[in-house]
Design an enzyme around this catalytic site. Structure first.
Site, PDB file in Angstrom:
ATOM      1  N   HIS A  21       4.913  -0.960 -28.570  1.00 41.53           N
ATOM      2  CA  HIS A  21       3.533  -1.285 -28.201  1.00 41.53           C
ATOM      3  C   HIS A  21       2.672  -1.315 -29.468  1.00 41.53           C
ATOM      4  CE1 HIS A  21       5.445   0.413 -24.648  1.00 41.53           C
ATOM      5  NE2 HIS A  21       4.522  -0.130 -23.894  1.00 41.53           N
ATOM      6  N   HIS A  35      -0.105  -5.539 -25.883  1.00 42.32           N
ATOM      7  CA  HIS A  35       0.059  -4.154 -25.425  1.00 42.32           C
ATOM      8  C   HIS A  35       1.507  -3.697 -25.479  1.00 42.32           C
ATOM      9  CE1 HIS A  35      -0.787  -0.535 -23.015  1.00 42.32           C
ATOM     10  NE2 HIS A  35       0.356  -0.805 -22.404  1.00 42.32           N
ATOM     11  N   GLU A  44      -2.600  20.798  -7.900  1.00 37.66           N
ATOM     12  CA  GLU A  44      -1.217  21.051  -8.315  1.00 37.66           C
ATOM     13  C   GLU A  44      -0.810  20.207  -9.520  1.00 37.66           C
ATOM     14  OE1 GLU A  44      -1.334  21.848  -3.826  1.00 37.66           O
ATOM     15  OE2 GLU A  44      -2.074  20.290  -5.202  1.00 37.66           O
ATOM     16  N   HIS A  66       4.694  21.197   5.807  1.00 34.22           N
ATOM     17  CA  HIS A  66       4.661  22.346   4.907  1.00 34.22           C
ATOM     18  C   HIS A  66       6.024  23.018   4.763  1.00 34.22           C
ATOM     19  CE1 HIS A  66       0.405  21.759   5.086  1.00 34.22           C
ATOM     20  NE2 HIS A  66       0.114  22.912   4.499  1.00 34.22           N
TER      21      HIS A  66
END
Length: 665
Positions: A35, A271, A418, A481
């Site tokens: 890149h 890029h 998280e 869960h």
């Protein structure tokens, strides 16, 4: 943004910056992969940061009080390799010429590789947003250690370059929110604001939001440099951000990707692919450089760019301060030494051995709580917390301060973040001086953390991932869960040691192993439901947790074996009692530790010719390597009381005993 009319303030600055651009083009072109656009556009930042701003010593990349730099836009790795080489790190030109090749120190994205050490690379950055979150953890580590040991020995900044892609990733939003909440004023990020992503202009996906207002809302200071090539403005913005220690800082740096390539600058084609020989030649000509020279660095650039002399002076002055600190506070200095060695103080085993478990069943998450309280005093730089579940995961040090903007203590309340928590925990570990930083939540939400967990394993970072509520025995919360595939998914990650203890004594020993014996990341898997404390007078001691598996019951001439982990070890013991033939029970808290044992121990513990049933309240995948029949949960859970679910899903002593009988037929 049109091509820049601004230029560096001196000829030597211009030559240094243009040399970075030329190296970036050559590095990517020779590899025919990479890149080039970001390194070319952000070349002025390489000079300003590595030559002027950063307090670092290329001769000693591990100096504890150095400024940290993270290239979160890791695809632009040619930028950091050029900057490290020119500023005097031990990264010779031959390594730049081996970009992206086997065994080189210049991989496609910057890597913190313990086997192929690239000096000056702090963390592995590839997945976008991860480096952004790592930087937050690095800054948190500095704040904690400065508060504990004093500013004379720990007082530095963390800098990073991030991209549009970093800011699009959700982990960056979570980490930015954490940084603003904690007022991490020694955090300075340069945002390469070039209006281009790999798919094309950011108008396709990322121009509706106001990044400035977004970060101001997080509590960051935001400034703008309208043209990266205005070196004076860039320098002033970075210095102002560095000096504002009340808030983290984001500097929006406007660039033209691929500048000054005449045909590809400002486009997505600059890029993610080499420019091509003709475009490289044209770009060098635009810079006034000899297009026939490759990997060329003028002597005056080496002299002007080098940070070695400045770095040695800074480090030497720090060493003098550190010696005074050692002389004045020898006991605190011992804590420093242990912290930077990554080890607890002596006494972990003794502290854990003194725990009174009582005479009632106790969940292994609660046993973990008691274990942490026991070893708190011998792990004075262990920092971590839960993602808004501290009361559930029970992962707090009872006598420690909270990590707040006013007081950077040991107990971090990450909030429901998280992703950000996991990336920041990796940063805490990468910084050094933080012993076994940890993050915790329910095992089900390990999915939210997986990218960071994988990177902790890739880098061999000494972190502890603590996951509770480890099976369908969670109960009424239901399948959203209740983890079923998660143990298998975590075991699939190389270099990650997974431990699922069977009772309180195994939990304490698992923590000891994590703190004293393991080098890389560990996953500690704990139960919500209460479990009996195994009677070690009748059963084997928990000391062999360190070996991954051990015969829990002593049986002469067994005709079969039952192997289990966690809560299901108790199921296996109950099944043994239902059988009228001699059957041994093996507790197997860690596959990885067991696989590290010699073949004799493995064969003695789990003989291949002994019919074996495994029991685990998760999917059966992988258990066929250790067992002939599996009692498992190969489907999603349901909402019901735990005891009902275990009965309905066949995680019972009766089903286990029946499986043994079937094998013996």
């Amino acid at each position: 943004m049109p091509p820049s009319a601004a230029s560096p303030s001196t000829d030597i600055e211009r030559l240094c910056i243009d040399t970075v651009r030329a190296l970036a083009m050559d590095i990517v072109q020779q590899a025919n992969s990479g890149h080039p656009g970001m390194p070319m556009a952000m070349a002025p930042a390489a000079y300003v940061l590595y030559r002027e701003i950063l307090n670092h010593d290329p001769r000693d990349p591990a100096w504890p009080d150095r400024d940290r730099f993270v290239l979160s836009a890791g695809h632009g790795s040619a930028w950091i390799y050029a900057a490290l080489h020119l500023s005097g790190y031990d990264l010779p030109m031959e390594q730049l010429q081996k970009f992206r090749q086997w065994g080189s120190l210049t991989p496609g994205h910057p890597e913190r590789d313990p086997h192929h050490v690239t000096p000056g690379v702090e963390v592995t950055t590839g997945p976008l947003g991860q480096g952004f979150a790592n930087g937050v953890g690095l800054a948190m580590a500095e704040a904690f250690l400065r508060d504990k040991f004093g500013a004379e020995v720990q007082n530095h900044h963390t800098y990073a370059i991030c991209s549009d892609g970093d800011l699009m990733e959700g982990i960056a939003s979570e980490a930015a929110s954490i940084a603003g909440q904690k007022k991490l004023g020694k955090l300075v990020y340069l945002y390469d604001d070039n209006d281009i992503s790999l798919d094309g202009p950011t108008s396709l996906s990322f121009n509706a939001e106001d990044v400035t207002k977004r970060f101001e809302a997080y509590g960051w200071d935001v400034s703008v440099v309208e043209d990266v090539n205005d070196v004076a403005a860039l320098r002033a913005a970075v210095e102002a951000a560095r000096d504002d220690e009340e808030r983290p800082s984001l500097i929006r740096v406007k660039t033209v990707i691929g500048y000054p390539a005449p045909n590809k600058q400002g486009t997505s084609t600059a890029h993610g692919a080499p420019l091509g020989d003709d475009e490289v030649r044209a770009a060098k000509e635009a810079l006034g450089l000899d297009p026939d020279q490759k990997f060329h660095v003028p002597d005056e650039v080496y002299a002007a760019f080098s940070a070695q002399e400045k770095g040695t002076e800074l480090r030497t002055a720090w060493e003098e301060r550190f010696k005074a600190f050692q002389d004045a506070q020898p006991e605190l200095a011992k804590e420093w030494d242990a912290a930077w060695a990554g080890k607890p103080l002596p006494g972990v085993g003794a502290a854990l051995a003194d725990i009174d478990w009582g005479d009632k069943p106790i969940a292994t998450r609660s046993a973990g709580q008691k274990a942490m309280a026991a070893f708190e005093s011998v792990t004075p730089t262990m920092v971590g917390g839960a993602a808004d579940l501290s009361e559930s995961t029970k992962t707090e040090f009872p006598n420690a301060d909270k990590f707040t903007a006013e007081k950077p203590g040991r107990n971090v309340f990450w909030g429901v973040r998280e992703h950000g928590m996991a990336g920041a925990v990796n940063g805490l570990a990468a910084h050094g001086g933080i012993v076994r930083p940890y993050g915790s939540t329910f095992l089900q939400f390990a999915d939210y953390m997986r990218g960071s967990v994988r990177l902790s394993a890739l880098q061999h970072l000494p972190v502890a991932w603590v996951w509770t509520h480890d099976s369908i025995a969670l109960g009424e919360d239901g399948p959203t869960h209740q983890p079923v595939e998660h143990l298998a998914a975590l075991r699939a990650i190389p270099n990650l040691t997974v431990l699922r203890p069977a009772d309180a004594t195994e939990t304490a020993e698992a923590w000891r192993v994590i703190l004293e014996e393991l080098d890389g990341p560990a996953a500690l898997i704990l139960s919500r439901q209460n479990l009996p404390v195994l009677d070690r007078k009748k059963l084997a001691p928990a000391a062999d947790v360190a070996r991954g598996a051990y015969a829990l019951t002593k049986v002469k001439n067994p005709v079969a074996s039952i192997v289990a982990t966690g809560a299901e070890v108790h199921t296996a013991i109950a099944a043994q009692e239902l059988l009228d033939v001699p059957v041994q029970v093996v507790s197997m808290p860690s596959w990885e530790l067991f696989e590290a044992q010699d073949e004799e121990y493995q064969q003695t513990t789990l003989p291949v010719d002994l019919p074996t049933v495994s029991v685990e309240a998760g999917i059966s995948m992988g258990w066929d390597r250790y067992s002939d029949a599996q009692i498992a949960v190969d489907k999603f859970g349901a909402s019901a009381p735990a005891e009902v679910l275990l009965q309905e899903y066949g995680i019972t002593p009766e089903a286990t005993a029946a499986a043994v009988k079937e094998l013996l037929k």
